[in-house]
Design a protein around this motif. Structure first.
Motif, PDB file in Angstrom:
ATOM      1  N   ALA A 186      44.127 -71.205  12.790  1.00 43.20           N
ATOM      2  CA  ALA A 186      45.203 -72.177  12.539  1.00 43.20           C
ATOM      3  C   ALA A 186      45.323 -72.461  11.039  1.00 43.20           C
ATOM      4  O   ALA A 186      46.434 -72.543  10.497  1.00 43.20           O
ATOM      5  CB  ALA A 186      44.936 -73.472  13.308  1.00 43.20           C
ATOM      6  N   LEU A 187      44.192 -72.594  10.360  1.00 38.18           N
ATOM      7  CA  LEU A 187      44.238 -72.880   8.925  1.00 38.18           C
ATOM      8  C   LEU A 187      44.682 -71.644   8.139  1.00 38.18           C
ATOM      9  O   LEU A 187      45.398 -71.761   7.136  1.00 38.18           O
ATOM     10  CB  LEU A 187      42.871 -73.381   8.435  1.00 38.18           C
ATOM     11  N   HIS A 188      44.278 -70.468   8.590  1.00 43.02           N
ATOM     12  CA  HIS A 188      44.753 -69.225   7.964  1.00 43.02           C
ATOM     13  C   HIS A 188      46.278 -69.152   8.025  1.00 43.02           C
ATOM     14  O   HIS A 188      46.950 -68.877   7.028  1.00 43.02           O
ATOM     15  CB  HIS A 188      44.117 -68.025   8.673  1.00 43.02           C
ATOM     16  N   ASP A 189      46.823 -69.441   9.206  1.00 38.23           N
ATOM     17  CA  ASP A 189      48.280 -69.368   9.367  1.00 38.23           C
ATOM     18  C   ASP A 189      48.990 -70.434   8.526  1.00 38.23           C
ATOM     19  O   ASP A 189      50.069 -70.189   7.983  1.00 38.23           O
ATOM     20  CB  ASP A 189      48.661 -69.530  10.841  1.00 38.23           C
ATOM     21  N   ALA A 190      48.371 -71.613   8.442  1.00 38.49           N
ATOM     22  CA  ALA A 190      48.958 -72.663   7.599  1.00 38.49           C
ATOM     23  C   ALA A 190      48.973 -72.202   6.137  1.00 38.49           C
ATOM     24  O   ALA A 190      49.927 -72.450   5.403  1.00 38.49           O
ATOM     25  CB  ALA A 190      48.164 -73.958   7.735  1.00 38.49           C
TER      26      ALA A 190
ATOM     27  N   GLN B 241      56.351 -77.616   9.903  1.00 36.48           N
ATOM     28  CA  GLN B 241      56.213 -77.095  11.263  1.00 36.48           C
ATOM     29  C   GLN B 241      55.099 -76.050  11.365  1.00 36.48           C
ATOM     30  O   GLN B 241      54.726 -75.632  12.463  1.00 36.48           O
ATOM     31  CB  GLN B 241      57.528 -76.484  11.745  1.00 36.48           C
ATOM     32  N   TYR B 242      54.578 -75.615  10.215  1.00 39.37           N
ATOM     33  CA  TYR B 242      53.530 -74.585  10.222  1.00 39.37           C
ATOM     34  C   TYR B 242      52.241 -75.074   9.568  1.00 39.37           C
ATOM     35  O   TYR B 242      51.157 -74.608   9.897  1.00 39.37           O
ATOM     36  CB  TYR B 242      54.020 -73.328   9.492  1.00 39.37           C
TER      37      TYR B 242
ATOM     38  N   PRO C 287      42.381 -68.533   0.977  1.00 43.83           N
ATOM     39  CA  PRO C 287      42.447 -67.058   0.976  1.00 43.83           C
ATOM     40  C   PRO C 287      43.817 -66.536   1.421  1.00 43.83           C
ATOM     41  O   PRO C 287      44.420 -65.712   0.725  1.00 43.83           O
ATOM     42  CB  PRO C 287      41.328 -66.654   1.947  1.00 43.83           C
ATOM     43  N   SER C 288      44.339 -67.042   2.531  1.00 46.05           N
ATOM     44  CA  SER C 288      45.635 -66.523   2.983  1.00 46.05           C
ATOM     45  C   SER C 288      46.769 -67.022   2.089  1.00 46.05           C
ATOM     46  O   SER C 288      47.736 -66.294   1.838  1.00 46.05           O
ATOM     47  CB  SER C 288      45.889 -66.914   4.448  1.00 46.05           C
ATOM     48  N   LEU C 289      46.655 -68.241   1.578  1.00 43.56           N
ATOM     49  CA  LEU C 289      47.687 -68.771   0.682  1.00 43.56           C
ATOM     50  C   LEU C 289      47.781 -67.895  -0.569  1.00 43.56           C
ATOM     51  O   LEU C 289      48.874 -67.445  -0.962  1.00 43.56           O
ATOM     52  CB  LEU C 289      47.333 -70.215   0.311  1.00 43.56           C
TER      53      LEU C 289
END
Lengths: 402, 402
Positions: B313-317, B276-277, B352-354
């Motif tokens: 969107a990709l950062h949040d994913a 969902q994310y 980076p966010s992962l």
């Protein structure tokens, strides 16, 4: 009694023996032991037909195992059968024994289990081990081991090895406690502190608890997730009948699976970990029992008495367990989840919300959740049985009695 | 060319062969194949010293493998050495080949890989397979398989088996697609729909992607979690060099690990699942690209162009992936996480966010995350190589050319 089979260091459990004639003989010795252990008493002919070797080959193997004290003959089988009566073989009740020890936060325990799986001696000492030095604690463990060994030697058994369950992360060397937060131990090599003449294995209590379930649990499946708790929450992941250990030996840290990613910070560095919702401290706090003595029993007693705050705290812990287990089940697809250790005693109040949470997050039938009958005995029994299993897995490597 | 070694059904990969003289011979044939495959060209003497058998024993095994077309002699080794020159052995480039197929949502692909690991033929068909019947789709796959087989037969190879990667859950029988939501398939037995003369294995695309990483990835560890995405998010859990399949064959469903337990409902029955994310649809929606054509490429292009909504969107994913992976890493303690499949192409904006999320939720050093070089080629290559590995693992079971 001598041990003529003694040949080499024990093979690690589950590790393949070398693929030579000699290795084949060692594997066949193991097959005989496992067959008699699982199905005995059996005649030589019955063993031969079970494992697909000739009667002559089995007789040679059996004679070796009798000489080293691992098997014994019970005398002629009961009459009435056709042909010459064979002598029934059984696993020896006077051979090597596995010594298990548990270093708990509040107690120490040692026991001896014979090759038949019977507990033959046991010694326990209540002690607050928080922040005691590893030297002091292991000196007490060594005392208890001596008591237990003296007791079984009086019955003709001898110790084949010592396995120690600890409440912390253990390195894959099977000796070093990397971190046991509730004992305050870091990078502690127990190999230098415990009796040097016994082969030693140290492992996490949740791992030994899971192995006990595999070996002793009723109708235990070969793929399951065993969840247990002392102060923290740990899990043992058993896949195809083998414990999944992880690269560093740290697998099974279910207590640090994020349940609510924006929740309270955790000592592990994480946030909203399962332990923040279902760990002992968190549940005691939610139940308004922050400084209770024998904490799990107090929780169980108060819940049984119907105290609403305690029941609510356990309900919420069950929800958190259900969320974390949904993730674990999706990743691992186990046949079953088993609640063990201290959680087994709290199961009546944890299970309803835990099961409901798992079910509502699963489209098909939810993974079944059962409760261990071993409960908090699991780690100690698992430790002792791990030594026994080592003997069955490689009888040729059993150390001679000292 | 005949295959005199043909004896029995192939052993399942990683399954132990029977512990008899005959089983030992089959294991030794496998050892010779693996040794020459990994280190060849090698002389018979070199093979003998590598695997610890006598030169005479190895010669017998090698002669059998040459007769069945699995090994070939390259002629005398270069002169200048002491003694009679030995003939160097290599894995045959004209023997059996593995046929891999991929049933994607938007395409079909088939390839043939020889025992040396070289792709020898390939055929691809773009097709929207959503809601096409299994009969229609497998008829197309069969066409492509025929093309590829005709091509390699022209070069003296023959197909040893067919392995098919599908975007869905596959039962442990290795034939039945239990549920492929994006194809609309339920309980579909591919064994009755694909060419009957080829031994068949069907598996989840994430599993074949993980196996490709294990076998072909650079410096691939033996304990890792391979995360990939097509429409959904899947993972392959590799432990001690073996794929963890789960009781029903459904392990690795990382996409349905709860990330925010109160989040949006998911088709799986769960709530706030990773998909969902970080699933394709969720990311496209968040990026305002709900109906893009070739979606992953569009996301990568827009992100490369610096489009802020897409990058956000990709950062949040990446954050959601980091939360789910924190749980997986705590449970499994892998040596590494590898991003593969379509995620590999998005890695510059996810990583980076992962990585930050994994690091901030871990007290010690966080589990390293790397990016697969195989990317979306992984499942197809993994499928073909699984057949080749089957040949190396049990050369005696290779089917004769039809």
């Amino acid at each position: 009694m001598t041990a003529p089979l003694h040949e080499a260091r024990p093979a690690a459990p589950g590790r393949a023996l070398p693929d030579t004639q000699q290795g084949m003989r060692r594997r066949n010795l193991a097959r005989v032991m496992h067959t008699v252990s699982a199905e005995g008493p059996l005649s030589r002919a019955a063993v031969a037909s079970r494992i697909g070797l000739t009667r002559a080959a089995v007789s040679t193997l059996v004679d070796e195992l009798i000489r080293s004290g691992l098997l014994e003959e019970l005398g002629p089988e009961r009459p009435g059968r056709v042909g010459r009566p064979g002598s029934a073989l059984a696993v020896s009740g006077r051979g090597p024994a596995g010594i298990g020890a548990e270093i708990g936060v509040d107690h120490l325990a040692v026991c001896a289990v014979d090759l038949r799986g019977q507990v033959r001696a046991r010694a326990v000492r209540q002690a607050d081990n928080r922040d005691r030095s590893p030297e002091d604690v292991t000196a007490d463990v060594t005392d208890l081991v001596r008591q237990v060994v003296a007791e079984i030697e009086g019955e003709g058994l001898w110790p084949a090895g010592l396995a120690v369950a600890v409440p912390g992360l253990v390195a894959r060397d099977g000796r070093t406690v990397v971190h046991a937060p509730n004992l305050g131990w870091h990078d502690t090599d127990l190999g230098t502190l415990l009796p040097a003449h016994l082969p030693l294995t140290v492992d996490n209590e949740a791992n030994f608890g899971g192995l006990a379930e595999l070996w002793l649990g009723e109708a235990a499946p070969h793929d399951f997730l065993h969840v247990s708790a002392e102060i923290g929450i740990g899990a043992a992941v058993v896949v195809d009948g083998r414990l999944l250990r992880g690269t560093r030996g740290f697998a099974g840290e279910l207590g640090h699976v994020p349940v609510r990613p924006d929740g309270p910070p955790c000592a592990c560095g994480g946030q909203g970990c399962l332990e923040q919702y279902a760990g002992e401290e968190a549940v005691l706090r939610a139940a308004g029992l922050a400084s209770a003595g024998n904490r799990v029993e107090v929780l169980a007693d108060r819940a049984a008495e119907g105290e609403e705050t305690v029941r609510r705290a356990l309900h919420d812990a069950g929800v958190a367990l259900g969320i974390a287990l949904t993730g674990a089940v999706n990743l691992l697809d186990p046949e079953m989840v088993v609640l063990g250790g201290a959680l087994a005693g709290l199961a009546p109040w944890l299970l309803p919300s835990l099961r409901a949470e798992l079910a509502r997050r699963t489209a098909g039938p939810a993974c079944p959740v059962s409760v261990s009958r071993l409960g908090s005995e699991g780690p100690l029994l698992g430790a002792a049985h791990s030594v026994v299993r080592g003997v069955l897995d490689d009888p040729a490597a059993v150390p001679a009695p000292v």
